[in-house]
Design a protein around this motif. Structure first.
Motif, PDB file in Angstrom:
ATOM      1  N   ASP A  53     -47.677 -11.062-127.569  1.00  8.42           N
ATOM      2  CA  ASP A  53     -48.909 -11.831-127.361  1.00  8.42           C
ATOM      3  C   ASP A  53     -48.641 -13.327-127.492  1.00  8.42           C
ATOM      4  O   ASP A  53     -49.160 -14.142-126.716  1.00  8.42           O
ATOM      5  N   LEU A  54     -47.841 -13.708-128.487  1.00  5.68           N
ATOM      6  CA  LEU A  54     -47.540 -15.117-128.704  1.00  5.68           C
ATOM      7  C   LEU A  54     -46.722 -15.692-127.554  1.00  5.68           C
ATOM      8  O   LEU A  54     -46.954 -16.820-127.112  1.00  5.68           O
ATOM      9  N   HIS A  55     -45.769 -14.918-127.051  1.00 10.94           N
ATOM     10  CA  HIS A  55     -44.951 -15.387-125.938  1.00 10.94           C
ATOM     11  C   HIS A  55     -45.798 -15.558-124.673  1.00 10.94           C
ATOM     12  O   HIS A  55     -45.624 -16.520-123.918  1.00 10.94           O
ATOM     13  N   GLU A  56     -46.714 -14.623-124.468  1.00 10.36           N
ATOM     14  CA  GLU A  56     -47.581 -14.727-123.294  1.00 10.36           C
ATOM     15  C   GLU A  56     -48.505 -15.933-123.409  1.00 10.36           C
ATOM     16  O   GLU A  56     -48.705 -16.678-122.439  1.00 10.36           O
ATOM     17  N   ALA A  57     -49.060 -16.151-124.608  1.00  9.23           N
ATOM     18  CA  ALA A  57     -49.989 -17.266-124.806  1.00  9.23           C
ATOM     19  C   ALA A  57     -49.306 -18.616-124.637  1.00  9.23           C
ATOM     20  O   ALA A  57     -49.909 -19.565-124.121  1.00  9.23           O
ATOM     21  N   SER A  58     -48.062 -18.720-125.072  1.00  8.58           N
ATOM     22  CA  SER A  58     -47.346 -19.993-124.993  1.00  8.58           C
ATOM     23  C   SER A  58     -46.627 -20.185-123.672  1.00  8.58           C
ATOM     24  O   SER A  58     -46.083 -21.259-123.402  1.00  8.58           O
ATOM     25  N   GLY A  59     -46.602 -19.143-122.839  1.00  7.15           N
ATOM     26  CA  GLY A  59     -46.003 -19.250-121.519  1.00  7.15           C
ATOM     27  C   GLY A  59     -44.499 -19.180-121.478  1.00  7.15           C
ATOM     28  O   GLY A  59     -43.899 -19.441-120.427  1.00  7.15           O
ATOM     29  N   VAL A  60     -43.851 -18.836-122.594  1.00  8.19           N
ATOM     30  CA  VAL A  60     -42.387 -18.869-122.613  1.00  8.19           C
ATOM     31  C   VAL A  60     -41.767 -17.787-121.737  1.00  8.19           C
ATOM     32  O   VAL A  60     -40.568 -17.851-121.453  1.00  8.19           O
ATOM     33  N   SER A  61     -42.569 -16.834-121.310  1.00  9.43           N
ATOM     34  CA  SER A  61     -42.032 -15.795-120.434  1.00  9.43           C
ATOM     35  C   SER A  61     -41.797 -16.317-119.015  1.00  9.43           C
ATOM     36  O   SER A  61     -41.027 -15.732-118.252  1.00  9.43           O
ATOM     37  N   SER A  62     -42.443 -17.425-118.660  1.00 13.12           N
ATOM     38  CA  SER A  62     -42.267 -18.022-117.335  1.00 13.12           C
ATOM     39  C   SER A  62     -41.106 -19.012-117.360  1.00 13.12           C
ATOM     40  O   SER A  62     -40.815 -19.610-118.401  1.00 13.12           O
ATOM     41  N   PRO A  63     -40.441 -19.239-116.227  1.00 14.67           N
ATOM     42  CA  PRO A  63     -39.361 -20.230-116.175  1.00 14.67           C
ATOM     43  C   PRO A  63     -39.868 -21.615-116.564  1.00 14.67           C
ATOM     44  O   PRO A  63     -41.003 -21.981-116.259  1.00 14.67           O
ATOM     45  N   VAL A  64     -39.016 -22.380-117.244  1.00 14.15           N
ATOM     46  CA  VAL A  64     -39.439 -23.681-117.753  1.00 14.15           C
ATOM     47  C   VAL A  64     -39.856 -24.617-116.626  1.00 14.15           C
ATOM     48  O   VAL A  64     -40.810 -25.395-116.771  1.00 14.15           O
ATOM     49  N   ASP A  65     -39.179 -24.556-115.484  1.00 12.44           N
ATOM     50  CA  ASP A  65     -39.554 -25.432-114.363  1.00 12.44           C
ATOM     51  C   ASP A  65     -40.953 -25.106-113.853  1.00 12.44           C
ATOM     52  O   ASP A  65     -41.717 -26.010-113.480  1.00 12.44           O
ATOM     53  N   ALA A  66     -41.296 -23.827-113.825  1.00 13.07           N
ATOM     54  CA  ALA A  66     -42.631 -23.431-113.376  1.00 13.07           C
ATOM     55  C   ALA A  66     -43.697 -23.918-114.365  1.00 13.07           C
ATOM     56  O   ALA A  66     -44.785 -24.345-113.961  1.00 13.07           O
ATOM     57  N   ARG A  67     -43.363 -23.870-115.654  1.00 13.62           N
ATOM     58  CA  ARG A  67     -44.306 -24.356-116.663  1.00 13.62           C
ATOM     59  C   ARG A  67     -44.538 -25.854-116.512  1.00 13.62           C
ATOM     60  O   ARG A  67     -45.665 -26.337-116.620  1.00 13.62           O
ATOM     61  N   ARG A  68     -43.467 -26.588-116.275  1.00 12.81           N
ATOM     62  CA  ARG A  68     -43.604 -28.041-116.120  1.00 12.81           C
ATOM     63  C   ARG A  68     -44.391 -28.389-114.854  1.00 12.81           C
ATOM     64  O   ARG A  68     -45.196 -29.324-114.848  1.00 12.81           O
ATOM     65  N   GLU A  69     -44.178 -27.623-113.801  1.00 14.72           N
ATOM     66  CA  GLU A  69     -44.926 -27.860-112.570  1.00 14.72           C
ATOM     67  C   GLU A  69     -46.414 -27.620-112.787  1.00 14.72           C
ATOM     68  O   GLU A  69     -47.260 -28.400-112.328  1.00 14.72           O
TER      69      GLU A  69
END
Length: 217
Positions: free
Chosen positions: A71-87
């Protein structure tokens, strides 16, 4: 050399005055959340000896009061690639009209806190946010933090031994009933925190505690 390790109940968090621009826009808070690459911070600042936390430390009572790691990983978005998060963070900032947001980041003037502040600043600048680090002596930092006299601040939390104080930071009256230092006032969270105060059954008390974690931004 013999090294032993013990799980810690202390934690570090980034506090924002969410009742003032630019942080009163949830898109800006969401962009900052996405920009803070926890894996990088854990690797570079904590040398791999840390984990992602929610409102309540997962080391407390074997994780009974906290959200699961998934749940924590999903909420913080760490499961997605870092470049996608920055975009996505850049997109949110642009939509909020805060693409070049600048704010002061208060921090206690200790070596460990300064290192962490620099790491946070370096991550935020990758999405166009400028954090000006303001080191303060420990007493001045603490006084400002508890009084809500900051734009953003790095908080080293004490090793709380129950979920009560951590949850009170999310209540509109704050941990000491004088008001939230973050300007928080969420009508969905307040009644859950208050319900946890009066619930005597441990399993029944777990439910509102977990719900606060689900609703937390």
């Amino acid at each position: 050399i013999e090294v032993t390790q013990e799980p810690s109940l202390s934690s570090t968090a980034l506090g924002l005055r969410c009742d003032r621009p630019p942080f009163n826009d949830p898109r800006v808070r969401g962009a900052i959340d996405l920009a803070l690459d926890r894996d990088t911070l854990i690797r570079d600042v904590a040398f791999g000896d840390a984990r992602i936390l929610g409102p309540v430390n997962p080391e407390l009572s074997g994780g009974f009061w906290s959200l699961s790691d998934d749940d924590l990983h999903e909420a913080s978005g760490v499961s997605s690639p870092v470049d996608a998060r920055r975009e996505e963070a850049s997109r949110l900032l642009e939509a909020a009209g805060a693409s070049n947001a600048t704010f002061a980041l208060q921090v206690a003037d200790t070596p460990a806190s300064i290192v962490l502040a620099n790491a946070v600043r370096d991550l935020l600048v990758k999405v166009g946010i400028t954090a000006r680090i303001e080191p303060l002596d420990l007493l001045s930092w603490f006084t400002n933090f508890r009084g809500g006299r900051f734009e953003a601040t790095l908080i080293t939390h004490l090793p709380y031994e129950s979920p009560d104080i951590p949850l009170r930071f999310y209540h509109s009256q704050g941990p000491d009933a004088t008001g939230s230092p973050f300007g928080c006032a969420d009508p969905a969270i307040d009644p859950l925190v208050e319900r946890s105060w009066g619930e005597g059954n441990r399993e029944a008390r777990q439910q509102p505690v977990e719900r606060v974690g689900d609703l937390d931004e």
